[in-house]
Design a protein around this motif. Structure first.
Motif, PDB file in Angstrom:
ATOM      1  N   LEU A  34      31.723 115.021  56.473  1.00 48.13           N
ATOM      2  CA  LEU A  34      31.385 115.044  58.064  1.00 48.13           C
ATOM      3  C   LEU A  34      30.032 116.139  58.278  1.00 48.13           C
ATOM      4  CD1 LEU A  34      35.014 114.779  59.256  1.00 48.13           C
ATOM      5  CD2 LEU A  34      33.345 112.975  59.547  1.00 48.13           C
ATOM      6  N   GLU A  35      29.975 116.824  57.326  1.00 51.58           N
ATOM      7  CA  GLU A  35      28.780 117.969  57.819  1.00 51.58           C
ATOM      8  C   GLU A  35      27.426 117.336  58.022  1.00 51.58           C
ATOM      9  OE1 GLU A  35      30.736 118.006  55.437  1.00 51.58           O
ATOM     10  OE2 GLU A  35      31.869 120.062  55.369  1.00 51.58           O
ATOM     11  N   SER A  36      27.277 115.880  57.707  1.00 52.78           N
ATOM     12  CA  SER A  36      25.931 115.251  57.729  1.00 52.78           C
ATOM     13  C   SER A  36      25.962 114.364  58.975  1.00 52.78           C
ATOM     14  CB  SER A  36      25.551 114.636  56.259  1.00 52.78           C
ATOM     15  OG  SER A  36      26.476 113.768  55.945  1.00 52.78           O
ATOM     16  N   GLU A  70      36.470 114.457  70.096  1.00 52.17           N
ATOM     17  CA  GLU A  70      35.920 113.799  69.045  1.00 52.17           C
ATOM     18  C   GLU A  70      35.865 115.288  68.006  1.00 52.17           C
ATOM     19  OE1 GLU A  70      32.489 111.432  69.525  1.00 52.17           O
ATOM     20  OE2 GLU A  70      33.024 110.701  71.580  1.00 52.17           O
ATOM     21  N   GLU A  71      36.326 116.238  68.286  1.00 50.47           N
ATOM     22  CA  GLU A  71      36.606 117.243  67.118  1.00 50.47           C
ATOM     23  C   GLU A  71      37.552 117.111  65.943  1.00 50.47           C
ATOM     24  OE1 GLU A  71      35.042 120.811  70.270  1.00 50.47           O
ATOM     25  OE2 GLU A  71      37.117 120.540  69.644  1.00 50.47           O
ATOM     26  N   ILE A  72      38.404 115.925  66.077  1.00 51.31           N
ATOM     27  CA  ILE A  72      39.157 115.493  65.015  1.00 51.31           C
ATOM     28  C   ILE A  72      38.605 113.961  64.682  1.00 51.31           C
ATOM     29  CG2 ILE A  72      41.300 114.651  64.256  1.00 51.31           C
ATOM     30  CD1 ILE A  72      42.622 117.026  65.904  1.00 51.31           C
ATOM     31  N   GLY A 100      31.683 122.335  65.804  1.00 50.59           N
ATOM     32  CA  GLY A 100      31.137 121.263  65.856  1.00 50.59           C
ATOM     33  C   GLY A 100      29.956 121.236  64.457  1.00 50.59           C
ATOM     34  N   LYS A 101      30.157 121.948  63.609  1.00 49.35           N
ATOM     35  CA  LYS A 101      29.362 122.347  62.312  1.00 49.35           C
ATOM     36  C   LYS A 101      30.162 122.351  61.384  1.00 49.35           C
ATOM     37  CE  LYS A 101      25.763 124.961  64.970  1.00 49.35           C
ATOM     38  NZ  LYS A 101      25.136 126.225  65.056  1.00 49.35           N
ATOM     39  N   LYS A 102      31.283 123.083  61.077  1.00 54.57           N
ATOM     40  CA  LYS A 102      32.218 123.178  60.073  1.00 54.57           C
ATOM     41  C   LYS A 102      33.127 122.435  60.140  1.00 54.57           C
ATOM     42  CE  LYS A 102      34.217 126.554  56.923  1.00 54.57           C
ATOM     43  NZ  LYS A 102      34.624 128.129  56.600  1.00 54.57           N
TER      44      LYS A 102
END
Length: 263
Positions: A34-36, A70-72, A100-102
């Motif tokens: 998901l990081e990308s 949308e953080e899950i 939103g990054k990790k």
């Protein structure tokens, strides 16, 4: 059934709950990164997917914002049509983020399977003699048990007497106080009294204790204190979010002490 047998069965239940968590740990890790991923709009949640339409006959709403912001995210959200996973599943692999990054691996689990949920709600509606436009919450509020809960300032053994969960077969006042003090679905958790609980808070706690105490066990016995359970992150409707644990296969070559501790 005598007191000692009840307590023995309770401890057996706790052990089986532990094994259930380990079974979750054996699930394969999500194969995506998901990081990308770009932050783009996903499918709009409908409340029924999370069981949010059933509140306050639900677990709580402490992590709902992360779903809607949308953080899950679920693995199937990477499909072309960005559809939500099947609501017939009882658990889902995914990740969540605070910045939103990790992104951290998680498991989203339902309180009941869809079939069990439908059957449970039907029994309640039949009890209330309601077939059309049945409100689970309204029926529960009309029962003597809920009336007593609403009047109570402290959770006592008589308030949970008759509930089916093995956790409550031989409850001490100390255990019940711990449940209330550790209950994170309310604001200002930390007191053994329920004076700061709203009516909806009490109804949600009662519903969870009545249907499936798994979310309560995770809160009362946190992994941060050495208990063998994953971290409880929150709930939304009739689903809970927990931190994904390390797969048990990674411990196959561990020392005997570590293997014995896991067992």
């Amino acid at each position: 059934m005598d007191y000692q047998l009840r307590c023995w069965l309770y401890h057996l239940y706790m052990l089986l709950s532990h094994l259930l968590i380990l079974n979750f740990s054996c699930l394969p890790k999500p194969s995506f990164s998901l990081e990308s991923l770009p932050i783009t709009a996903n499918s709009t949640f409908d409340k029924s997917f999370l069981g949010l339409d059933k509140c306050n006959a639900c677990i709580g709403t402490s992590i709902c914002k992360k779903f809607f912001k949308e953080e899950i995210r679920f693995e199937s959200w990477l499909s072309f049509h960005l559809k939500l996973p099947s609501n017939y599943q009882t658990y889902y692999l995914g990740r969540y983020t605070d910045d939103g990054k990790k992104w951290k691996p998680i498991i989203v689990s339902r309180l009941l399977s869809q079939k069990q949920g439908v059957e449970s709600d039907k029994r309640i509606c039949d009890f209330g003699l309601k077939k059309d436009n049945c409100s689970i919450e309204n029926i529960l509020r009309g029962t003597d048990r809920v009336y007593k809960w609403m009047k109570a300032d402290r959770l006592t053994p008589d308030l949970v007497q008759g509930l089916s969960s093995p956790m409550l077969w031989c409850p001490s006042q100390r255990l019940l106080d711990r449940i209330v003090r550790r209950y994170v679905e309310v604001l200002d958790a930390g007191s053994i009294l329920m004076k700061h609980f709203t009516e909806k808070d009490k109804l949600r706690l009662l519903y969870t204790l009545s249907v499936n105490t798994h979310p309560i066990i995770l809160q009362v016995f946190p992994g941060s204190e050495g208990w063998p359970f994953p971290r409880y992150l929150g709930s939304c409707g009739r689903t809970i979010v927990i931190a994904s644990t390390q797969p048990i296969k990674t411990f196959y070559n561990s020392t005997p002490d570590v293997v014995a501790d896991i067992a």
